[in-house]
Design a protein around this motif. Structure first.
Motif, PDB file in Angstrom:
ATOM      1  N   ARG A 181      -4.879  22.227  23.659  1.00 28.55           N
ATOM      2  CA  ARG A 181      -3.990  21.580  22.708  1.00 28.55           C
ATOM      3  C   ARG A 181      -4.767  20.510  21.952  1.00 28.55           C
ATOM      4  NH1 ARG A 181       1.734  20.812  26.044  1.00 28.55           N
ATOM      5  NH2 ARG A 181       2.056  23.038  26.503  1.00 28.55           N
ATOM      6  N   THR A 182      -4.639  20.539  20.640  1.00 28.28           N
ATOM      7  CA  THR A 182      -5.394  19.628  19.781  1.00 28.28           C
ATOM      8  C   THR A 182      -5.029  18.173  20.042  1.00 28.28           C
ATOM      9  OG1 THR A 182      -5.599  21.279  18.036  1.00 28.28           O
ATOM     10  CG2 THR A 182      -5.815  18.993  17.396  1.00 28.28           C
ATOM     11  N   LEU A 183      -6.050  17.321  20.191  1.00 29.04           N
ATOM     12  CA  LEU A 183      -5.829  15.882  20.256  1.00 29.04           C
ATOM     13  C   LEU A 183      -5.801  15.318  18.840  1.00 29.04           C
ATOM     14  CD1 LEU A 183      -8.310  14.876  23.119  1.00 29.04           C
ATOM     15  CD2 LEU A 183      -5.826  15.036  23.280  1.00 29.04           C
ATOM     16  N   THR A 184      -4.923  14.359  18.606  1.00 29.08           N
ATOM     17  CA  THR A 184      -4.876  13.718  17.303  1.00 29.08           C
ATOM     18  C   THR A 184      -6.055  12.758  17.157  1.00 29.08           C
ATOM     19  OG1 THR A 184      -3.559  11.838  18.056  1.00 29.08           O
ATOM     20  CG2 THR A 184      -2.359  13.821  17.373  1.00 29.08           C
ATOM     21  N   ALA A 185      -6.303  12.333  15.915  1.00 27.96           N
ATOM     22  CA  ALA A 185      -7.382  11.379  15.664  1.00 27.96           C
ATOM     23  C   ALA A 185      -7.152  10.091  16.443  1.00 27.96           C
ATOM     24  CB  ALA A 185      -7.487  11.106  14.166  1.00 27.96           C
ATOM     25  N   ALA A 186      -5.882   9.649  16.539  1.00 28.28           N
ATOM     26  CA  ALA A 186      -5.565   8.418  17.270  1.00 28.28           C
ATOM     27  C   ALA A 186      -5.870   8.576  18.757  1.00 28.28           C
ATOM     28  CB  ALA A 186      -4.098   8.055  17.062  1.00 28.28           C
ATOM     29  N   GLN A 187      -5.568   9.741  19.321  1.00 28.70           N
ATOM     30  CA  GLN A 187      -5.850   9.983  20.736  1.00 28.70           C
ATOM     31  C   GLN A 187      -7.358  10.007  21.010  1.00 28.70           C
ATOM     32  OE1 GLN A 187      -3.506  13.633  20.923  1.00 28.70           O
ATOM     33  NE2 GLN A 187      -2.125  12.682  22.429  1.00 28.70           N
ATOM     34  N   VAL A 188      -8.109  10.582  20.086  1.00 31.27           N
ATOM     35  CA  VAL A 188      -9.557  10.618  20.244  1.00 31.27           C
ATOM     36  C   VAL A 188     -10.129   9.206  20.125  1.00 31.27           C
ATOM     37  CG1 VAL A 188     -11.713  11.483  19.287  1.00 31.27           C
ATOM     38  CG2 VAL A 188      -9.725  12.972  19.405  1.00 31.27           C
ATOM     39  N   PHE A 189      -9.605   8.427  19.190  1.00 28.13           N
ATOM     40  CA  PHE A 189     -10.049   7.043  19.032  1.00 28.13           C
ATOM     41  C   PHE A 189      -9.794   6.263  20.317  1.00 28.13           C
ATOM     42  CE2 PHE A 189      -9.336   2.590  18.097  1.00 28.13           C
ATOM     43  CZ  PHE A 189     -10.405   2.262  17.287  1.00 28.13           C
ATOM     44  N   ASP A 190      -8.594   6.451  20.904  1.00 27.69           N
ATOM     45  CA  ASP A 190      -8.263   5.758  22.151  1.00 27.69           C
ATOM     46  C   ASP A 190      -9.241   6.140  23.258  1.00 27.69           C
ATOM     47  OD1 ASP A 190      -6.151   4.539  20.936  1.00 27.69           O
ATOM     48  OD2 ASP A 190      -4.615   5.852  21.781  1.00 27.69           O
ATOM     49  N   ALA A 191      -9.601   7.418  23.315  1.00 31.80           N
ATOM     50  CA  ALA A 191     -10.505   7.873  24.363  1.00 31.80           C
ATOM     51  C   ALA A 191     -11.887   7.251  24.228  1.00 31.80           C
ATOM     52  CB  ALA A 191     -10.606   9.398  24.320  1.00 31.80           C
ATOM     53  N   TYR A 192     -12.308   7.044  22.995  1.00 34.50           N
ATOM     54  CA  TYR A 192     -13.652   6.514  22.735  1.00 34.50           C
ATOM     55  C   TYR A 192     -13.697   4.999  22.659  1.00 34.50           C
ATOM     56  CZ  TYR A 192     -17.154  10.173  21.955  1.00 34.50           C
ATOM     57  OH  TYR A 192     -18.102  11.145  22.129  1.00 34.50           O
ATOM     58  N   CYS A 193     -12.620   4.383  22.212  1.00 34.18           N
ATOM     59  CA  CYS A 193     -12.686   2.966  21.843  1.00 34.18           C
ATOM     60  C   CYS A 193     -11.787   2.055  22.672  1.00 34.18           C
ATOM     61  CB  CYS A 193     -12.342   2.800  20.362  1.00 34.18           C
ATOM     62  SG  CYS A 193     -13.477   3.687  19.277  1.00 34.18           S
ATOM     63  N   CYS A 234      -7.287  17.198  32.147  1.00 38.07           N
ATOM     64  CA  CYS A 234      -8.616  17.579  31.666  1.00 38.07           C
ATOM     65  C   CYS A 234      -8.641  17.565  30.148  1.00 38.07           C
ATOM     66  CB  CYS A 234      -8.986  18.966  32.186  1.00 38.07           C
ATOM     67  SG  CYS A 234     -10.642  19.522  31.745  1.00 38.07           S
ATOM     68  N   ALA A 235      -9.780  17.209  29.584  1.00 39.32           N
ATOM     69  CA  ALA A 235      -9.940  17.221  28.130  1.00 39.32           C
ATOM     70  C   ALA A 235     -11.360  17.626  27.781  1.00 39.32           C
ATOM     71  CB  ALA A 235      -9.618  15.849  27.540  1.00 39.32           C
ATOM     72  N   LEU A 236     -11.493  18.236  26.615  1.00 39.13           N
ATOM     73  CA  LEU A 236     -12.791  18.550  26.025  1.00 39.13           C
ATOM     74  C   LEU A 236     -12.946  17.694  24.778  1.00 39.13           C
ATOM     75  CD1 LEU A 236     -12.754  22.464  26.206  1.00 39.13           C
ATOM     76  CD2 LEU A 236     -14.147  20.936  27.596  1.00 39.13           C
ATOM     77  N   VAL A 237     -14.025  16.926  24.710  1.00 41.45           N
ATOM     78  CA  VAL A 237     -14.281  16.082  23.545  1.00 41.45           C
ATOM     79  C   VAL A 237     -15.622  16.489  22.948  1.00 41.45           C
ATOM     80  CG1 VAL A 237     -14.672  13.740  22.712  1.00 41.45           C
ATOM     81  CG2 VAL A 237     -12.915  14.171  24.428  1.00 41.45           C
ATOM     82  N   LEU A 238     -15.636  16.661  21.641  1.00 33.22           N
ATOM     83  CA  LEU A 238     -16.820  17.156  20.951  1.00 33.22           C
ATOM     84  C   LEU A 238     -17.279  16.145  19.916  1.00 33.22           C
ATOM     85  CD1 LEU A 238     -18.516  19.865  20.707  1.00 33.22           C
ATOM     86  CD2 LEU A 238     -17.138  20.301  18.681  1.00 33.22           C
ATOM     87  N   ARG A 239     -18.593  15.913  19.889  1.00 33.53           N
ATOM     88  CA  ARG A 239     -19.195  15.086  18.840  1.00 33.53           C
ATOM     89  C   ARG A 239     -20.151  15.964  18.050  1.00 33.53           C
ATOM     90  NH1 ARG A 239     -21.140   8.926  19.099  1.00 33.53           N
ATOM     91  NH2 ARG A 239     -22.238   8.782  17.116  1.00 33.53           N
ATOM     92  N   THR A 240     -19.946  16.010  16.748  1.00 34.19           N
ATOM     93  CA  THR A 240     -20.725  16.885  15.876  1.00 34.19           C
ATOM     94  C   THR A 240     -21.537  16.056  14.886  1.00 34.19           C
ATOM     95  OG1 THR A 240     -19.151  18.716  16.030  1.00 34.19           O
ATOM     96  CG2 THR A 240     -20.580  18.666  14.096  1.00 34.19           C
ATOM     97  N   SER A 241     -22.826  16.386  14.777  1.00 33.38           N
ATOM     98  CA  SER A 241     -23.715  15.731  13.822  1.00 33.38           C
ATOM     99  C   SER A 241     -24.243  16.763  12.843  1.00 33.38           C
ATOM    100  CB  SER A 241     -24.890  15.067  14.552  1.00 33.38           C
ATOM    101  OG  SER A 241     -24.442  14.117  15.491  1.00 33.38           O
ATOM    102  N   ARG A 242     -24.173  16.414  11.555  1.00 37.80           N
ATOM    103  CA  ARG A 242     -24.720  17.272  10.505  1.00 37.80           C
ATOM    104  C   ARG A 242     -25.544  16.407   9.555  1.00 37.80           C
ATOM    105  NH1 ARG A 242     -19.212  19.217  10.783  1.00 37.80           N
ATOM    106  NH2 ARG A 242     -19.150  21.288  11.777  1.00 37.80           N
ATOM    107  N   ALA A 243     -26.637  16.951   9.078  1.00 36.17           N
ATOM    108  CA  ALA A 243     -27.546  16.204   8.208  1.00 36.17           C
ATOM    109  C   ALA A 243     -26.812  15.688   6.979  1.00 36.17           C
ATOM    110  CB  ALA A 243     -28.720  17.095   7.794  1.00 36.17           C
ATOM    111  N   ASP A 286     -21.039  11.373  11.644  1.00 35.67           N
ATOM    112  CA  ASP A 286     -20.679  12.117  12.846  1.00 35.67           C
ATOM    113  C   ASP A 286     -19.166  12.250  12.939  1.00 35.67           C
ATOM    114  OD1 ASP A 286     -23.335  12.248  13.446  1.00 35.67           O
ATOM    115  OD2 ASP A 286     -23.198  11.199  15.369  1.00 35.67           O
ATOM    116  N   GLN A 287     -18.715  13.352  13.502  1.00 37.64           N
ATOM    117  CA  GLN A 287     -17.293  13.585  13.729  1.00 37.64           C
ATOM    118  C   GLN A 287     -17.040  13.737  15.225  1.00 37.64           C
ATOM    119  OE1 GLN A 287     -16.454  17.096  11.344  1.00 37.64           O
ATOM    120  NE2 GLN A 287     -15.604  15.816   9.717  1.00 37.64           N
ATOM    121  N   TYR A 306     -13.296   9.586  13.624  1.00 38.23           N
ATOM    122  CA  TYR A 306     -12.495  10.138  14.710  1.00 38.23           C
ATOM    123  C   TYR A 306     -11.440  11.033  14.072  1.00 38.23           C
ATOM    124  CZ  TYR A 306     -14.951   6.477  17.174  1.00 38.23           C
ATOM    125  OH  TYR A 306     -15.946   5.683  17.684  1.00 38.23           O
ATOM    126  N   CYS A 307     -11.491  12.306  14.386  1.00 38.20           N
ATOM    127  CA  CYS A 307     -10.735  13.307  13.635  1.00 38.20           C
ATOM    128  C   CYS A 307      -9.765  14.081  14.535  1.00 38.20           C
ATOM    129  CB  CYS A 307     -11.691  14.313  12.988  1.00 38.20           C
ATOM    130  SG  CYS A 307     -13.077  13.579  12.102  1.00 38.20           S
TER     131      CYS A 307
END
Length: 300
Positions: free
Chosen positions: A254-266, A228-237, A241-242, A283-284
């Motif tokens: 447990r924190t996912l690294t930027a590379a792991q988040v990139f893999d999940a999205y891309c 299981c994972a929780l992925v968050l996308r944040t938008s600020r004026a 986006d992060q 991707y942070c």
């Protein structure tokens, strides 16, 4: 005399009709439409023509002041309903009875003049959300008590999941947030989504039902030890986006690294092909979420 006697009654009925709510059972999918054509009393021959007729009916009802909601009509569920109730399935009356049943168990969305093409995706999403929540909550209910501590496994997993979601919301800060919980439970992958509006300082606005659905999916993963994972996308004026996230491990995040988040999205989950990253998105590495508190934990 005839006009004098019946005019007021007719007018009253017209006024009363506007206060009667109705539901239309929609065959949104062409495959479902084709399945219904096995009934001789269902006289439509073309799905697109059927959809145009439904939309025309909705517009007519709305113009007359009637409140109408739309629900998805599932041919398999309809056949089961007729078998259980002893109804003849090849009649318009039976289809009406089933549609009335849909209105009571949902999901159904109100028609407010929007194009049917816009209403259908929202209706499908609502149906998927309900099916996901129904499945996850039923599995949690069937888990029963722990053989060691005798606590209800589903209930304590939901308490822990609610605690983890609350800690994430404490961490994300101001902005508009899109939180996705994805769990692989051995069935089809389950997913729940929560939109959070934290654009006003010290204020968090969210849909409590969606929050409960997300916590239920997370609880199922916790209770069954599923990935299981929780992925968050944040938008600020004025900012890019992060996107960042956490993996659920041993009832903590447990924190996912930027590379792991990139893999999940891309990376395409089916083909493995690399997808082009979205423009203006970073991707942070996620911030640490304090989840060491034992609240709701159930580890043996």
């Amino acid at each position: 005399m005839a006009h004098t006697q019946h005019g007021p009654t007719t007018t009253s009925r017209h006024i009363l009709r506007r206060e009667v709510a109705g539901t239309i059972g929609l065959l949104a999918d062409e495959q479902d439409f084709t399945a219904m054509r096995r009934y001789r009393s269902f006289t439509f021959e073309d799905h697109q023509t059927y959809l145009r007729q439904v939309e025309g009916l909705l517009k007519t009802l709305a113009a007359s002041g009637s409140h109408t909601s739309v629900a998805l009509f599932d041919p398999d569920e309809y056949a089961d309903f007729c078998a259980e109730t002893g109804l003849e399935p090849d009649t318009a009356t039976s289809r009406g009875r089933f549609t009335a049943e849909l209105a009571s168990i949902g999901p159904a969305l109100p028609y407010e003049g929007q194009p049917l093409a816009d209403l259908v995706p929202d209706l499908v999403e609502a149906a998927v959300r309900q099916a996901t929540w129904t499945y996850a909550s039923s599995v949690l209910a069937r888990l029963g008590p722990c053989a060691i501590c005798h606590q209800d496994i589903g209930r304590i997993a939901f308490a822990r999941a609610s605690y983890l979601v609350a800690r994430v919301l404490d961490t994300i800060g101001e902005g508009t947030h899109h939180l996705v919980c994805s769990a692989s439970t051995g069935r089809e992958p389950l997913q729940a989504v929560l939109h959070v509006d934290a654009t006003t300082p010290d204020t968090v606005k969210l849909d409590e039902t969606a929050a409960m659905e997300l916590a239920t999916v997370l609880a199922l993963a916790i209770a069954t030890g599923s990935a299981c994972a929780l992925v968050l996308r944040t938008s600020r004026a004025g900012e890019r986006d992060q996107v960042y996230g956490w993996q659920v491990k041993e009832e903590s995040l447990r924190t996912l690294t930027a590379a792991q988040v990139f893999d999940a999205y891309c990376i395409d989950a089916y083909s493995g092909d690399v997808l082009a990253p979205e423009p203006d998105v970073d991707y942070c590495t996620a911030p640490e979420v304090p989840t060491t508190d034992p609240e709701g934990r159930h580890l043996h």
